[in-house]
Scaffold this motif. Structure first.
Motif, PDB file in Angstrom:
ATOM      1  N   ALA A 103      13.551 -29.680  27.056  1.00  0.00           N
ATOM      2  CA  ALA A 103      12.396 -28.792  27.166  1.00  0.00           C
ATOM      3  C   ALA A 103      12.854 -27.339  27.275  1.00  0.00           C
ATOM      4  O   ALA A 103      12.272 -26.451  26.630  1.00  0.00           O
ATOM      5  N   ALA A 104      13.894 -27.097  28.051  1.00  0.00           N
ATOM      6  CA  ALA A 104      14.420 -25.738  28.190  1.00  0.00           C
ATOM      7  C   ALA A 104      14.992 -25.233  26.864  1.00  0.00           C
ATOM      8  O   ALA A 104      14.746 -24.085  26.470  1.00  0.00           O
ATOM      9  N   ALA A 105      15.719 -26.079  26.147  1.00  0.00           N
ATOM     10  CA  ALA A 105      16.307 -25.687  24.860  1.00  0.00           C
ATOM     11  C   ALA A 105      15.232 -25.350  23.833  1.00  0.00           C
ATOM     12  O   ALA A 105      15.437 -24.496  22.960  1.00  0.00           O
ATOM     13  N   LEU A 106      14.089 -26.024  23.929  1.00  0.00           N
ATOM     14  CA  LEU A 106      13.003 -25.819  22.970  1.00  0.00           C
ATOM     15  C   LEU A 106      11.953 -24.832  23.472  1.00  0.00           C
ATOM     16  O   LEU A 106      10.985 -24.557  22.771  1.00  0.00           O
ATOM     17  N   ASP A 107      12.159 -24.353  24.704  1.00  0.00           N
ATOM     18  CA  ASP A 107      11.261 -23.367  25.306  1.00  0.00           C
ATOM     19  C   ASP A 107       9.824 -23.869  25.390  1.00  0.00           C
ATOM     20  O   ASP A 107       8.873 -23.176  25.010  1.00  0.00           O
ATOM     21  N   VAL A 108       9.677 -25.117  25.876  1.00  0.00           N
ATOM     22  CA  VAL A 108       8.347 -25.687  26.113  1.00  0.00           C
ATOM     23  C   VAL A 108       8.321 -26.249  27.525  1.00  0.00           C
ATOM     24  O   VAL A 108       9.361 -26.629  28.067  1.00  0.00           O
ATOM     25  N   PRO A 109       7.157 -26.331  28.145  1.00  0.00           N
ATOM     26  CA  PRO A 109       7.069 -26.958  29.467  1.00  0.00           C
ATOM     27  C   PRO A 109       7.508 -28.424  29.402  1.00  0.00           C
ATOM     28  O   PRO A 109       7.306 -29.103  28.392  1.00  0.00           O
TER      29      PRO A 109
ATOM     30  N   ASN B  23       1.241 -19.296  17.159  1.00  0.00           N
ATOM     31  CA  ASN B  23       2.478 -20.015  17.468  1.00  0.00           C
ATOM     32  C   ASN B  23       3.636 -19.105  17.129  1.00  0.00           C
ATOM     33  O   ASN B  23       3.456 -18.037  16.544  1.00  0.00           O
ATOM     34  N   SER B  24       4.823 -19.532  17.504  1.00  0.00           N
ATOM     35  CA  SER B  24       6.024 -18.763  17.173  1.00  0.00           C
ATOM     36  C   SER B  24       7.183 -19.738  17.071  1.00  0.00           C
ATOM     37  O   SER B  24       7.136 -20.843  17.602  1.00  0.00           O
ATOM     38  N   HIS B  25       8.205 -19.327  16.355  1.00  0.00           N
ATOM     39  CA  HIS B  25       9.416 -20.131  16.213  1.00  0.00           C
ATOM     40  C   HIS B  25      10.544 -19.198  15.827  1.00  0.00           C
ATOM     41  O   HIS B  25      10.316 -18.078  15.360  1.00  0.00           O
ATOM     42  N   ASP B  26      11.760 -19.650  16.016  1.00  0.00           N
ATOM     43  CA  ASP B  26      12.912 -18.828  15.678  1.00  0.00           C
ATOM     44  C   ASP B  26      12.923 -18.524  14.193  1.00  0.00           C
ATOM     45  O   ASP B  26      12.415 -19.295  13.374  1.00  0.00           O
ATOM     46  N   GLY B  27      13.517 -17.401  13.850  1.00  0.00           N
ATOM     47  CA  GLY B  27      13.739 -17.068  12.458  1.00  0.00           C
ATOM     48  C   GLY B  27      12.739 -16.100  11.878  1.00  0.00           C
ATOM     49  O   GLY B  27      12.112 -15.315  12.586  1.00  0.00           O
ATOM     50  N   GLN B  28      12.613 -16.187  10.567  1.00  0.00           N
ATOM     51  CA  GLN B  28      11.733 -15.320   9.812  1.00  0.00           C
ATOM     52  C   GLN B  28      10.907 -16.164   8.863  1.00  0.00           C
ATOM     53  O   GLN B  28      11.249 -17.319   8.605  1.00  0.00           O
ATOM     54  N   GLU B  29       9.834 -15.567   8.333  1.00  0.00           N
ATOM     55  CA  GLU B  29       8.973 -16.314   7.421  1.00  0.00           C
ATOM     56  C   GLU B  29       8.489 -15.394   6.311  1.00  0.00           C
ATOM     57  O   GLU B  29       8.176 -14.228   6.547  1.00  0.00           O
ATOM     58  N   PHE B  30       8.443 -15.944   5.114  1.00  0.00           N
ATOM     59  CA  PHE B  30       7.897 -15.262   3.948  1.00  0.00           C
ATOM     60  C   PHE B  30       6.761 -16.116   3.418  1.00  0.00           C
ATOM     61  O   PHE B  30       6.946 -17.314   3.182  1.00  0.00           O
TER      62      PHE B  30
END
Length: 184
Positions: free
Chosen positions: A27-33, A126-133
């Motif tokens: 959960a900590a690695a994925l940044d979720v409760p 929502n959000s996630h690592d990285g970038q999006e096109f």
């Protein structure tokens, strides 16, 4: 929950246990409760795409393996015919088709995305690592990235830091169809 979601949840559980991760560490690695992680891993709730991308990063596993249990085999050329691709069955506001699912060691996740008219009316972000096109194929899309809001039409494109909370919706009475390139 759908059978596909339960199968994906089981694969995540297996990866976590094989890697000797506790639920709390995961959960900590994925940044979720922790409780949300438990519900995802048990297959009780839908699994966001951003969550799957993060799981893949943590375990160095291709998203295709998480979705299907199969390893992508192609490494020189992969063709996805019109209307084909790996369906990502979801119960949230977007419909996804992975267009590069069979290519090993992808640097991006190429997705064909449909936002039905009326979906995500509250602009849940929502959000996630990285970038999006994103490249709009048809329809009109309202996009909010952080405090910025734009309306995009067919032929328009946008590139953004996907760590910034972002939300999308069809603006109008027609669905939006677009290509999304998610770059972890």
């Amino acid at each position: 929950m759908s059978e596909q979601v339960k199968q994906i949840a089981m694969r995540i559980l297996d990866l976590r246990e094989i890697s000797n991760y506790t639920v709390e560490r995961m959960a900590a690695a994925l940044d979720v409760p922790v409780e949300e992680y438990r519900r995802i891993e048990s297959g009780e709730i839908d699994i966001p795409i951003s969550f799957l991308v993060k799981v893949g990063e943590v375990f160095h596993v291709d998203m295709t393996e998480l979705l299907t249990g199969e390893t992508p085999r192609l490494n020189v050329l992969s063709v996805t015919r019109a209307g084909k691709g790996q369906d990502i069955t979801r119960h949230d506001q977007y419909v996804y088709k992975n267009l590069g699912y069979n290519f090993a060691h992808r640097k991006i996740e190429p997705l064909y995305v449909t936002i039905p008219a009326g979906a995500n009316r509250d602009m849940a972000a929502n959000s996630h690592d990285g970038q999006e096109f994103d490249y709009i194929l048809s329809g009109t899309m309202r996009l909010r990235v952080g405090k910025n809001e734009v309306v995009l039409k067919a032929g328009d494109s946008v590139y953004y830091d996907s760590r910034t909370p972002h939300a999308l919706q069809a603006a109008g009475d027609e669905p939006v169809h677009f290509l999304a390139m998610v770059i972890p």
